[in-house]
Design an enzyme around this catalytic site. Structure first.
Site, PDB file in Angstrom:
ATOM      1  N   CYS A 134      -8.213 -65.976  31.557  1.00  0.00           N
ATOM      2  CA  CYS A 134      -7.325 -64.874  30.921  1.00  0.00           C
ATOM      3  C   CYS A 134      -8.675 -63.982  30.282  1.00  0.00           C
ATOM      4  O   CYS A 134      -9.114 -64.242  29.141  1.00  0.00           O
ATOM      5  CB  CYS A 134      -6.550 -65.441  29.805  1.00  0.00           C
ATOM      6  SG  CYS A 134      -5.787 -63.900  28.655  1.00  0.00           S
ATOM      7  N   CYS A 137      -7.575 -62.539  26.873  1.00  0.00           N
ATOM      8  CA  CYS A 137      -7.694 -63.633  25.814  1.00  0.00           C
ATOM      9  C   CYS A 137      -9.189 -63.762  25.434  1.00  0.00           C
ATOM     10  O   CYS A 137      -9.444 -63.841  24.125  1.00  0.00           O
ATOM     11  CB  CYS A 137      -7.080 -65.030  26.088  1.00  0.00           C
ATOM     12  SG  CYS A 137      -5.457 -64.792  27.081  1.00  0.00           S
ATOM     13  N   ASP A 138     -10.053 -63.964  26.385  1.00  0.00           N
ATOM     14  CA  ASP A 138     -11.461 -64.517  26.244  1.00  0.00           C
ATOM     15  C   ASP A 138     -12.547 -63.516  26.613  1.00  0.00           C
ATOM     16  O   ASP A 138     -13.851 -63.680  26.112  1.00  0.00           O
ATOM     17  CB  ASP A 138     -11.626 -65.625  26.934  1.00  0.00           C
ATOM     18  CG  ASP A 138     -10.643 -66.765  26.685  1.00  0.00           C
ATOM     19  OD1 ASP A 138     -10.175 -66.820  25.492  1.00  0.00           O
ATOM     20  OD2 ASP A 138     -10.240 -67.588  27.473  1.00  0.00           O
TER      21      ASP A 138
END
Length: 305
Positions: A134, A137-138
């Site tokens: 992701c 997300c990261d």
């Protein structure tokens, strides 16, 4: 056969949020957490884009907090996975992997989706230590660093373009000599100067040390092997919604994502609702999963009234 009013299947952001709302509504929900309590989010480390945590929060701490909140309001949270269902008549029937049977007046499916991985031992070793599925997300953790994205479809192109905006360089590892992505996405990638496309390439190994990912070993179609130095290794080869056990009764799209009625969480089966990534092929964020868990619980409350 145990009888319950509201059964929630899945213990990620959608499931726990459903349980919080259903408990506060007096529905005495029973929640089975499945094989991955906390959901897909627990495969990452710090979550920096969940509202309310200006310094970020450990993913497992966030999920543990949601779980504790659901317990506080009276949710009955249990270990175990659902192995079969019978939604052909009412009450709705499910069987747990222990063999325990449950009859429910309403069911919320919040089983999520699982990212597809290459299956490399080194990939598993560094999951959460530089290996991610992701970018949204990261990606923030790799500002001004070099990263790699595996995949050649629209998702891979979107992830690479997103990362190119915050990273120094993005390698795209593409197995074929063409993209599978839409023409617009292809052009966007090709016109981004800090994206380098490695055509006809596959990953042999993710490289790293005790601190995490340091690179990747790549093999070209002609047998040439070379290494690239990267700090982050992103998989963008798709997700598999965890909907197989429900497909006999619940309508899904061609990829297995559960179909719901417009903005509603209602499925084609009366009394069965779906929330989170199992019905969301587009956003796949903890915040959107939690939001749909809220919606599903409110709809169940209205349905049972």
């Amino acid at each position: 056969m145990e009888k319950v009013r509201c059964l929630i299947i899945g213990g990620g952001p959608a499931g726990y949020t459903s349980a919080i709302y259903a408990s506060r509504a007096g529905l005495a929900p029973v929640l089975y957490e499945g094989m991955e309590p906390g959901g897909q989010l627990t495969t990452t480390t710090v979550v920096e884009n969940f509202p309310g945590f200006p310094e970020g929060i450990d993913a497992n701490v966030l999920m543990s907090g949601m779980r504790e909140q659901a317990l506080r309001f009276g949710s009955d949270i249990r270990n175990g996975a659902i192995t079969s269902v019978d939604f052909s008549s009412r009450p709705l029937k499910v069987t747990v992997d222990s063999g325990h049977g449950i009859e429910a007046d309403a069911v919320i499916i919040a089983t999520g989706a699982s990212a597809k991985y290459l299956g490399l031992p080194s990939e598993r070793k560094f999951r959460g230590l530089g290996v991610s599925a992701c970018a949204t997300c990261d990606g923030f953790f790799y500002r001004r660093k070099d990263v790699a994205v595996v995949g050649g479809g629209d998702t891979a192109c979107e992830e690479a373009t997103y990362l190119a905006g915050i990273c120094r360089k993005v390698y795209m590892i593409v197995r074929r000599d063409v993209f599978r992505a839409s023409l617009a996405m292809q052009e966007r990638v090709k016109s981004t100067p800090n994206i380098e496309i490695l055509w006809n390439c596959s990953t042999k190994e993710v490289l790293g040390d005790e601190n995490g990912v340091t690179g990747a070993r790549i093999e070209r179609k002609d047998g040439t092997v070379f290494d690239i130095a990267v700090d982050g290794f992103f998989l963008a080869i798709g997700h598999h919604p965890n909907s197989d056990v429900f497909k006999e009764y619940v309508r899904t799209d061609d990829n297995g994502y559960i179909l719901t009625a417009g903005e509603s969480c209602a499925t084609n089966v009366e009394g069965v609702f779906a929330a989170g990534d199992v019905r969301d092929p587009r956003y796949r964020q903890a915040i959107t999963a939690a939001a749909s868990g809220c919606k599903a619980a409110l709809e169940v409350e209205k349905y049972l009234m």
